[in-house]
Design a protein around this motif. Structure first.
Motif: not given
Length: 445
Positions: A242, A245, A247, A251-252, A255-259, A262
């Motif tokens: 976090r 971040p 590529d 990291s993907t 990020h999905a956890h943060g949305a 998701k």
């Protein structure tokens, strides 16, 4: 929670998941049921194939009073592809009240590969949602892009082996090469620290035990300890991601956890742990099994040297004849007829002997013969089939091809330096030690 209470909960979990199964199967073994040996007998680890042949002769679906078994290729494939069956661990109806009480008393335990929300233990729609998040990293194009890096890693590891050989040190093909090659590649893919790869391998070995039924108390404790440690490390690593971040797949996922909507905490951790461990477990076994087969069948190695374009088919044949994953399970979601002569009632569990189906003489001529030129070698189901077909199958095949070809190009007269040792697991089949003489054609300075 106090230590004593935690120990009691752990003992209850072991009893529910392994102790009761082990006791029931042991009774079946004493009664002379040959299918029971396939479930828990350690002797089956050395040579399961005669047992698969016997099972296949007994019927298309064989009932031992506990679970169903099959070693028929067509039945196994139909089961794996059927919408009438789900993964064991998914929805399967209401459990008896007493068992539900015990499950609550034991608590959930650590996240693992055989408990939801693991992708191995859930069906659609959750499985579809999880898979979409990571599929892009394992496409044919993504795997092809990784090939040159895999070749670089293989060369570096072989250089290190050659250097140790030059100093008169011994070499173990599993510890020095077969394990480190895929562990390095998957760590780099995920954005995990490569210098922790041996620790990942150790935790993965403990986690792999959890795939088997009928674990001993000590095996179960080791499995839960390693899964707990890996989970704790992964959650700490998410905090690092976090802040930094990158590529990569992790990291993907973060990020999905943060949305919102998701991924929840358990889903994030479970998917990340599975990707890391599954990213090396199959390939370690593939390379080790392949090396053992090729050193014991030098005429097959000669065929590969004469025509290196045969290497991809050789990998398929290794996967077929000595499958890294030997079995998987499904549960009937409703009464169904899977294939001709193969009926199941709702709630019944079937154990699919992948290693037996891959030696079904109805599909593979002379199935016990290792033949790198075999037509149709790729018809195996070593990576399962249907919606749970292994996400990393293409990566594992590429790593197996690169790893084995580089090994025998560098050490053309590779030979055993002592008996190899099979890992004790029954679901995963491979070696955990393989001492070798390198006998290199050339040794790097």
């Amino acid at each position: 929670m106090g230590r004593q209470e935690a120990d009691v909960r752990q003992a209850i979990r072991w009893g529910i998941r392994h102790g009761m199964i082990k006791r029931a199967v042991a009774r079946r073994m004493r009664a002379g049921d040959p299918t029971a040996r396939l479930m828990i007998d350690p002797a089956v680890v050395a040579d399961p194939f005669t047992h698969y042949d016997d099972l296949r002769e007994r019927g298309r679906l064989v009932d031992n009073g506990i679970v169903l078994h099959t070693a028929h290729h067509d039945v196994a494939t139909a089961i794996l592809r059927s919408p009438d069956l789900g993964v064991v661990g998914g929805p399967s109806g209401e459990a008896p009240a007493a068992l539900r009480l015990l499950v609550r008393a034991g608590g959930p335990g650590p996240l693992g590969p055989v408990t939801p929300p693991s992708m191995l233990s859930v069906d659609a729609p959750d499985h579809t949602r999880y898979r979409k998040l990571v599929t892009r990293a394992f496409t044919a194009r993504a795997v092809a892009a990784l090939r040159s890096r895999t070749e670089e890693v293989a060369t570096g590891l072989l250089d290190e082996m050659a250097a140790r050989h030059g100093r008169g040190e011994g070499a173990d093909l599993i510890d020095d090469y077969a394990a480190l090659l895929p562990a390095t590649v998957i760590a780099e893919m995920l954005g995990a620290p490569v210098d922790m790869r041996r620790q990942f391998l150790e935790w993965g070995a403990g986690g792999a035990l959890s795939l088997d039924a009928g674990l001993s108390w000590s095996e179960f404790r080791r499995s839960e300890r390693d899964l707990t440690a890996l989970s704790a490390w992964m959650q700490d690593h998410f905090e690092h991601i976090r802040r930094n971040p990158g590529d990569n797949i992790l990291s993907t996922l973060v990020h999905a956890h943060g949305a919102e909507g998701k991924l929840n905490d358990d889903e994030l951790t479970s998917i990340a742990m599975l990707l890391l461990a599954a990213g090396f477990e199959t390939t370690v076994n593939l390379i080790g099994n392949g090396a053992a087969l090729l050193t014991s069948h030098p005429e097959q190695l000669d065929l590969l040297r004469a025509d290196p374009t045969r290497w991809p088919n050789a990998v398929e044949e290794i996967l077929r004849i000595d499958s890294p994953v030997q079995r998987t399970g499904r549960i009937a979601l409703r009464d169904t007829e899977i294939a001709e002569g193969a009926r199941m009632r709702a709630g019944r569990i079937v154990v699919i002997m992948l290693g037996g189906a891959n030696r079904d003489p109805a599909v593979f001529t002379d199935p016990g013969t290792f033949d790198v030129t075999r037509a149709g070698a790729g018809d195996h189901i070593a990576f399962s089939s249907g919606i749970h077909y292994c996400l990393g199958a293409g990566l594992a095949k590429m790593e197996g091809e690169v790893g084995l070809r580089a090994l025998f190009d560098r050490f053309p007269d590779l030979a055993p330096a002592g008996p190899p040792h099979r890992r004790p697991t029954r679901v995963l089949r491979g070696y955990d030690a393989m001492p070798v003489h390198l006998r290199p054609a050339t040794v790097s300075a």
